[in-house]
Design an enzyme around this catalytic site. Sequence first.
Site, PDB file in Angstrom:
ATOM      1  N   ASP A  35      58.290  31.844  13.300  1.00  0.00           N
ATOM      2  CA  ASP A  35      59.009  32.698  14.239  1.00  0.00           C
ATOM      3  C   ASP A  35      58.800  32.262  15.682  1.00  0.00           C
ATOM      4  O   ASP A  35      57.918  31.480  15.988  1.00  0.00           O
ATOM      5  CB  ASP A  35      58.496  34.139  14.121  1.00  0.00           C
ATOM      6  N   LYS A  56      63.607  34.542  15.892  1.00  0.00           N
ATOM      7  CA  LYS A  56      64.689  35.335  16.443  1.00  0.00           C
ATOM      8  C   LYS A  56      64.067  36.444  17.252  1.00  0.00           C
ATOM      9  O   LYS A  56      62.955  36.861  17.003  1.00  0.00           O
ATOM     10  CB  LYS A  56      65.542  35.919  15.327  1.00  0.00           C
ATOM     11  N   MET A 164      58.502  46.708  20.862  1.00  0.00           N
ATOM     12  CA  MET A 164      59.831  46.343  21.358  1.00  0.00           C
ATOM     13  C   MET A 164      60.374  47.342  22.381  1.00  0.00           C
ATOM     14  O   MET A 164      61.572  47.609  22.436  1.00  0.00           O
ATOM     15  CB  MET A 164      60.828  46.194  20.189  1.00  0.00           C
TER      16      MET A 164
HETATM   17  N1  SAH Z   1      55.063  41.771  13.192  1.00  0.00           N
HETATM   18  C1  SAH Z   1      54.717  41.875  14.614  1.00  0.00           C
HETATM   19  C2  SAH Z   1      55.714  42.688  15.403  1.00  0.00           C
HETATM   20  C3  SAH Z   1      57.082  42.047  15.496  1.00  0.00           C
HETATM   21  S1  SAH Z   1      58.161  42.964  16.509  1.00  0.00           S
HETATM   22  C4  SAH Z   1      53.310  42.483  14.722  1.00  0.00           C
HETATM   23  O1  SAH Z   1      52.752  42.918  13.718  1.00  0.00           O
HETATM   24  O2  SAH Z   1      52.771  42.488  15.819  1.00  0.00           O
HETATM   25  C5  SAH Z   1      57.947  42.163  18.083  1.00  0.00           C
HETATM   26  C6  SAH Z   1      57.285  43.132  19.060  1.00  0.00           C
HETATM   27  O3  SAH Z   1      55.878  43.109  18.860  1.00  0.00           O
HETATM   28  C7  SAH Z   1      57.461  42.760  20.527  1.00  0.00           C
HETATM   29  O4  SAH Z   1      58.689  43.250  21.039  1.00  0.00           O
HETATM   30  C8  SAH Z   1      56.297  43.504  21.161  1.00  0.00           C
HETATM   31  O5  SAH Z   1      56.563  44.880  21.262  1.00  0.00           O
HETATM   32  C9  SAH Z   1      55.232  43.330  20.083  1.00  0.00           C
HETATM   33  N2  SAH Z   1      54.346  42.188  20.357  1.00  0.00           N
HETATM   34  C10 SAH Z   1      54.229  41.049  19.630  1.00  0.00           C
HETATM   35  N3  SAH Z   1      53.257  40.269  20.138  1.00  0.00           N
HETATM   36  C11 SAH Z   1      52.736  40.936  21.194  1.00  0.00           C
HETATM   37  C12 SAH Z   1      51.683  40.662  22.118  1.00  0.00           C
HETATM   38  N4  SAH Z   1      50.951  39.555  22.043  1.00  0.00           N
HETATM   39  N5  SAH Z   1      51.420  41.599  23.079  1.00  0.00           N
HETATM   40  C13 SAH Z   1      52.125  42.736  23.161  1.00  0.00           C
HETATM   41  N6  SAH Z   1      53.142  43.047  22.305  1.00  0.00           N
HETATM   42  C14 SAH Z   1      53.426  42.161  21.354  1.00  0.00           C
END
Ligand code: SAH
Length: 250
Positions: A35, A56, A164
């Site tokens: 990803d 994406k 998000m």
């Molecule tokens: N599967 C992922 C989430 C995917 S959705 C998980 O478990 O973390 C993507 C969202 O995750 C982003 O829009 C943001 O809100 C959050 N996100 C992912 N990485 C991040 C990070 N390092 N710091 C803060 N938010 C993060």
Amino acid sequence: MSARVLFIGAGPGAADLITLRGVRGLAQAEVVLFDALTDPALREFAPHARWIHVGKRGFADSTGQATINALLVKYANEGAFVVRLKGGDPSIFGRLEEELEALAAAGIACEVVPGVTAALAAAAASQRPLTRRGGGRSVSFTTAMTKSGALHTSGSADTEVFYMAGKQLAALSRRLIEMHWPSDTPVSVVSRAGWPDQLHSDHNIATLPRAAMLHAGRPTIVTVGAGARALTEVNALSPTDACASRVETL
Ligand code: SAH
């Protein structure tokens, strides 16, 4: 069962937040479908694999997701050991169900290796435990991005964590007030949690829109309620306490 596809949670970004099991799985990979949010440094764990970017942001249209499903099935059917590397944990807002269903329909065995989800990385970055003795007994994970554009809140958890949400902090603030959260409820905002340039800022529901500039363009977690409260307020630590002063400098 000998899995032909291994889903691996890469953690919130920085390569060293993947699990040891995840690293061992990557070392076996012949094909890695990855990803957008995963750290390029992870490639070192599978230098000989074929790395294919299928990342994406926001909503993949059905074609995008269908293509990913088809690629998983194709490479597994060709006999490759396939790793599907997903940001954070695969089970949290990761479209995992569609990919598991596609593999099950094709009769392909798979396994899932968990990862550190962004909510937990944000709690660590800000040193704000998500559960609190006494007042923080439940936590909800909510996406602020839905197909209809509607913002949902759990309405019952002591702590609500929003994924998000970065682009719609003003709308989230209004929605939380509509859902009867007091406007002075603490909100902790962390972007790029777990990376060297992670940022943390404190707000309340009324002032949350002000976080937009600071965290613009970065993956952001918004934590509302009991788990967002600064420790000094919860535990009444003395200002000279070493831990309390470390929190103050964030
Ligand atoms: N599967 C992922 C989430 C995917 S959705 C998980 O478990 O973390 C993507 C969202 O995750 C982003 O829009 C943001 O809100 C959050 N996100 C992912 N990485 C991040 C990070 N390092 N710091 C803060 N938010 C993060």
